[in-house]
Design an enzyme around this catalytic site. Structure first.
Site, PDB file in Angstrom:
ATOM      1  N   GLY A   1       0.396  -1.046  -3.586  1.00  0.00           N
ATOM      2  CA  GLY A   1       0.970  -2.050  -2.681  1.00  0.00           C
ATOM      3  C   GLY A   1       0.984  -1.536  -1.257  1.00  0.00           C
ATOM      4  O   GLY A   1       0.239  -0.609  -0.910  1.00  0.00           O
TER       5      GLY A   1
ATOM      6  N   CYS B   1      -7.702  -4.163  -0.243  1.00  0.00           N
ATOM      7  CA  CYS B   1      -7.113  -2.986   0.416  1.00  0.00           C
ATOM      8  C   CYS B   1      -8.140  -2.207   1.230  1.00  0.00           C
ATOM      9  O   CYS B   1      -7.796  -1.579   2.218  1.00  0.00           O
ATOM     10  CB  CYS B   1      -6.466  -2.085  -0.622  1.00  0.00           C
ATOM     11  SG  CYS B   1      -7.603  -1.563  -1.915  1.00  0.00           S
TER      12      CYS B   1
ATOM     13  N   VAL C   1       6.456  -0.464   1.328  1.00  0.00           N
ATOM     14  CA  VAL C   1       7.143  -0.390   0.030  1.00  0.00           C
ATOM     15  C   VAL C   1       6.834   0.962  -0.640  1.00  0.00           C
ATOM     16  O   VAL C   1       7.672   1.522  -1.350  1.00  0.00           O
ATOM     17  CB  VAL C   1       6.765  -1.593  -0.870  1.00  0.00           C
ATOM     18  CG1 VAL C   1       7.402  -1.476  -2.238  1.00  0.00           C
ATOM     19  CG2 VAL C   1       7.196  -2.899  -0.207  1.00  0.00           C
ATOM     20  N   GLY C   2       5.653   1.488  -0.372  1.00  0.00           N
ATOM     21  CA  GLY C   2       5.300   2.815  -0.908  1.00  0.00           C
ATOM     22  C   GLY C   2       6.353   3.855  -0.546  1.00  0.00           C
ATOM     23  O   GLY C   2       6.700   4.720  -1.362  1.00  0.00           O
TER      24      GLY C   2
ATOM     25  N   GLU D   1      -0.991   4.091  -4.236  1.00  0.00           N
ATOM     26  CA  GLU D   1      -2.260   3.482  -3.796  1.00  0.00           C
ATOM     27  C   GLU D   1      -1.893   2.450  -2.739  1.00  0.00           C
ATOM     28  O   GLU D   1      -1.475   1.342  -3.062  1.00  0.00           O
ATOM     29  CB  GLU D   1      -2.966   2.824  -4.973  1.00  0.00           C
ATOM     30  CG  GLU D   1      -3.506   3.804  -6.006  1.00  0.00           C
ATOM     31  CD  GLU D   1      -4.682   4.616  -5.492  1.00  0.00           C
ATOM     32  OE1 GLU D   1      -5.352   4.177  -4.545  1.00  0.00           O
ATOM     33  OE2 GLU D   1      -4.920   5.707  -6.045  1.00  0.00           O
TER      34      GLU D   1
HETATM   35  P1  NAD Z   1       3.159  -7.020  -3.551  1.00  0.00           P
HETATM   36  O1  NAD Z   1       3.970  -7.897  -2.680  1.00  0.00           O
HETATM   37  O2  NAD Z   1       2.575  -7.550  -4.811  1.00  0.00           O
HETATM   38  O3  NAD Z   1       4.038  -5.731  -3.842  1.00  0.00           O
HETATM   39  C1  NAD Z   1       3.573  -4.718  -4.708  1.00  0.00           C
HETATM   40  C2  NAD Z   1       4.656  -4.428  -5.727  1.00  0.00           C
HETATM   41  O4  NAD Z   1       5.794  -3.915  -5.051  1.00  0.00           O
HETATM   42  C3  NAD Z   1       5.112  -5.668  -6.485  1.00  0.00           C
HETATM   43  O5  NAD Z   1       5.124  -5.380  -7.862  1.00  0.00           O
HETATM   44  C4  NAD Z   1       6.475  -5.961  -5.914  1.00  0.00           C
HETATM   45  O6  NAD Z   1       7.334  -6.494  -6.894  1.00  0.00           O
HETATM   46  C5  NAD Z   1       6.948  -4.614  -5.452  1.00  0.00           C
HETATM   47  N1  NAD Z   1       7.847  -4.710  -4.300  1.00  0.00           N
HETATM   48  C6  NAD Z   1       7.689  -5.488  -3.215  1.00  0.00           C
HETATM   49  N2  NAD Z   1       8.700  -5.282  -2.342  1.00  0.00           N
HETATM   50  C7  NAD Z   1       9.500  -4.345  -2.898  1.00  0.00           C
HETATM   51  C8  NAD Z   1      10.705  -3.701  -2.489  1.00  0.00           C
HETATM   52  N3  NAD Z   1      11.282  -3.984  -1.330  1.00  0.00           N
HETATM   53  N4  NAD Z   1      11.249  -2.780  -3.299  1.00  0.00           N
HETATM   54  C9  NAD Z   1      10.658  -2.477  -4.476  1.00  0.00           C
HETATM   55  N5  NAD Z   1       9.528  -3.060  -4.918  1.00  0.00           N
HETATM   56  C10 NAD Z   1       8.957  -3.986  -4.139  1.00  0.00           C
HETATM   57  O7  NAD Z   1       1.933  -6.425  -2.779  1.00  0.00           O
HETATM   58  P2  NAD Z   1       1.777  -6.078  -1.282  1.00  0.00           P
HETATM   59  O8  NAD Z   1       2.584  -4.895  -0.973  1.00  0.00           O
HETATM   60  O9  NAD Z   1       1.805  -7.264  -0.417  1.00  0.00           O
HETATM   61  O10 NAD Z   1       0.224  -5.668  -1.469  1.00  0.00           O
HETATM   62  C11 NAD Z   1      -0.645  -5.630  -0.450  1.00  0.00           C
HETATM   63  C12 NAD Z   1      -0.793  -4.200  -0.008  1.00  0.00           C
HETATM   64  O11 NAD Z   1      -1.262  -3.429  -1.084  1.00  0.00           O
HETATM   65  C13 NAD Z   1      -1.817  -4.053   1.084  1.00  0.00           C
HETATM   66  O12 NAD Z   1      -1.325  -3.147   2.030  1.00  0.00           O
HETATM   67  C14 NAD Z   1      -3.010  -3.476   0.374  1.00  0.00           C
HETATM   68  O13 NAD Z   1      -3.827  -2.727   1.214  1.00  0.00           O
HETATM   69  C15 NAD Z   1      -2.358  -2.646  -0.683  1.00  0.00           C
HETATM   70  N6  NAD Z   1      -3.230  -2.440  -1.815  1.00  0.00           N
HETATM   71  C16 NAD Z   1      -3.687  -1.195  -2.040  1.00  0.00           C
HETATM   72  C17 NAD Z   1      -4.570  -0.972  -3.079  1.00  0.00           C
HETATM   73  C18 NAD Z   1      -5.110   0.397  -3.347  1.00  0.00           C
HETATM   74  O14 NAD Z   1      -5.727   0.571  -4.380  1.00  0.00           O
HETATM   75  N7  NAD Z   1      -4.906   1.359  -2.472  1.00  0.00           N
HETATM   76  C19 NAD Z   1      -4.976  -2.028  -3.900  1.00  0.00           C
HETATM   77  C20 NAD Z   1      -4.463  -3.295  -3.649  1.00  0.00           C
HETATM   78  C21 NAD Z   1      -3.588  -3.498  -2.593  1.00  0.00           C
END
Ligand code: NAD
Length: 531
Positions: A222, A278, A226-227, A244
């Site tokens: 994600g 991503c 959030v990471g 990731e």
């Molecule tokens: P998302 O909103 O689906 O969130 C990812 C996960 O985090 C979900 O399961 C969600 O429930 C959880 N989450 C969200 N907010 C949270 C919080 N405050 N506390 C705890 N958990 C929480 O996805 P996103 O973050 O919008 O995804 C997009 C991002 O992911 C982009 O930055 C993209 O580059 C990155 N991404 C990376 C990869 C990779 O392989 N490196 C792959 C796909 C996406």
């Protein structure tokens, strides 16, 4: 409530089976989700792990085959869900999500026998009598959290390695890809052991609750924001993580590149999933002269890819939700649009849009775009492009288009990114043998193929000694009281670099035997002749 029963596994062993009296699929829609239920699910999963149910190779393979079955038998439902969430065409769903996961499952099934074997290590003289091994132990209870943009791929690729590693896995799909999350939670339990691999649905609130529990490994995909939350939560129990994440993946194009192909390859990468990838090319760096030629070729490429009408093409997706659509429109404000810029709020459609005269301080250059907008920023040369990239967070991917060997060498040596592709975009994620992951702000750890399996096992060092009296005699120098002579002996043995390989041991023994037989027959003959 948890109760214990026993069941026979494929190896004929009777294993205790922990039975949950309530479903471990926690679904927000069902209204059964409480903090207690999430904790209870994690606790039950831990109890099951303690029974060693997930340890036998046969069990792991059986579950991987179940997962393969899920993708084969439920392909239609999964594709429909991906279309509902992202307007992903059937072809794209198969190519970029389902087939890649199936390939990863087959790869693990074909190689698991080898991968789980303890690895023998070359020994130095200090361990002459010992056995040195590295075993691949499951961590225990693993949490895999997926993102919405490739809601099948990013969730299941790590799940495959986690199952193969012998772990229990709590599976958390992204709530943003609602239809896909629902299909997974509803149908997956028919194919794999629901007690060992429960699915928990929900959003940030549920994920926060999940993170209050102890896990032995967390794999998160994600955003970087959030990471950081995940990393902080993991630190409470010193839980190892793979993160990731995303970021802005730059492209540099110089005048030696084939600009027609460059335009096609950049826009192909940017066009996947409506730019919500991503590793999508985030912005382009080039000279004004290269830009002028590139724009013409980009216009041609868009016409060619989408038959002159992006909106009606089945090969171009939509923005996931209103929030992201509004965010992207905001990034477009006050920008100079060279190509595209067509939008339709009702469909959350944004056409491939190329922006020029973009300034590094503009909002579009402050965050990951994650949509079909592509800014071009002018630089004078490769050196300036490298400085521009290095002044920002380390990207997940870096794309370079050039035929100049020195420029390739400079970018490889002087920039840092999760991955790098020369003269194409995105393709490194499907290249067998290459691990996929970020660095710095774009992530921690990497996976794919053997690297996925390795992510989910702890490499345990094992030294095994016997009670051999000769060994004990030699090694007794380590016992106190120490003398200068014993200390000197230990220091000399410890610094010795001689590596003992058992590879040629049989040859050496046969050779020694041959020498011994020759020498003794010589002396026997000599004695007989003397008589
Ligand atoms: P998302 O909103 O689906 O969130 C990812 C996960 O985090 C979900 O399961 C969600 O429930 C959880 N989450 C969200 N907010 C949270 C919080 N405050 N506390 C705890 N958990 C929480 O996805 P996103 O973050 O919008 O995804 C997009 C991002 O992911 C982009 O930055 C993209 O580059 C990155 N991404 C990376 C990869 C990779 O392989 N490196 C792959 C796909 C996406």
């Amino acid at each position: 409530m948890i109760s214990l029963e026993s069941e026979e596994n494929m190896d004929g062993q009777f294993l205790p089976r922990v039975k949950l009296t309530q479903s471990s699929i926690i679904d927000v829609d069902d209204g059964v989700k409480t903090n207690k239920s999430i904790s209870e699910t994690v606790e039950c999963t831990r109890e099951i792990f303690k029974t060693h149910k997930t340890l036998p190779l046969s069990f792991r393979k059986e579950q991987l085959k179940g997962l393969l079955d899920f993708f084969e038998k439920e392909e239609k439902s999964i594709c429909e869900a991906l279309y509902a969430d992202l307007k992903k065409s059937h072809e794209e769903a198969l190519i970029a999500e389902i087939s890649l996961v199936k390939k990863e499952i087959r790869n693990h099934l074909n190689n698991l026998d080898d991968w789980i074997k303890p690895e023998k290590v070359k020994k130095s003289i200090a361990n002459f009598f010992d056995d040195l091994l590295i075993t691949s132990d499951p961590y225990g209870v693993v949490l895999v959290i997926g993102a919405w943009n490739y809601p099948v791929f990013v969730l299941f690729m790590p799940v495959v390695g986690a199952i193969a590693g012998g772990n229990c896995v709590v599976i958390k799909p992204s709530e943003v890809a609602e239809a896909t999350s629902s299909v997974i939670s509803r149908l997956l339990p028919k194919y794999i052991d629901n007690d060992c691999y429960p699915v928990i649905t929900g959003g940030p609130k549920e994920t926060t609750e999940l993170l209050q529990n102890r896990f032995d490994y967390i794999f998160y995909t994600g955003s970087s924001q959030v990471g950081k939350i995940i990393y902080e939560a993991a630190s409470k129990y010193l839980t190892p993580v793979t993160l990731e994440l995303g970021g802005k993946s730059p492209v540099y194009v110089d005048k030696t590149a084939n600009l027609k192909l460059t335009a096609k390859r950049i826009l192909w990468g940017k066009g996947q999933n409506g730019g919500q990838v991503c590793i999508a090319p985030d912005y382009v760096l080039c000279t004004p002269e290269v830009q002028a030629k590139l724009l013409g070729f980009m216009e041609d490429a868009i016409k060619e890819f989408y038959n002159g009408s992006v909106k009606t093409s089945k090969d171009f997706g939509r923005i996931i939700n209103q929030r992201h659509f509004d965010r992207l429109l905001k990034l477009l404000k006050n920008q100079n649009i060279a190509i595209g810029g067509h939008t339709d709020a009702a469909e959350r459609f944004i056409s491939p849009t190329i922006l020029i005269d973009v300034r590094p301080k503009d909002p579009i250059m402050q965050e990951e775009i994650f949509g079909p907008l592509l800014p071009i920023i002018n630089v004078r040369n490769a050196q300036e492009a490298i400085e521009f990239i290095n002044a920002r967070e380390k990207p997940l991917a870096l794309y370079l288009f050039t035929n100049d060997g020195n420029v390739k060498k400079d970018f490889m040596e002087k920039t840092s990114s999760g991955g790098m592709v020369i003269n194409d975009t995105i393709m490194h994620i499907v290249a067998d043998g290459l691990p996929f992951g970020g660095v710095g702000n774009s992530g921690i750890g990497a996976y794919k193929g053997k690297y996925t399996f390795d992510t989910f096992v702890h490499k345990k060092s094992v030294l095994s000694k016997s009670f051999n009296p000769l060994q004990e005699k030699i090694e007794s120098v380590k016992y106190p009281p120490m003398t200068p002579a014993s200390a000197k002996f230990i220091v000399n043995v410890a610094k010795s670099n001689i590596v003992i390989s058992t590879r040629y041991l049989t040859h050496a023994l046969m050779f020694a035997l041959g020498v011994a037989v020759t020498v003794s027959s010589y002396y026997i003959n000599k004695k007989l002749n003397e008589k």
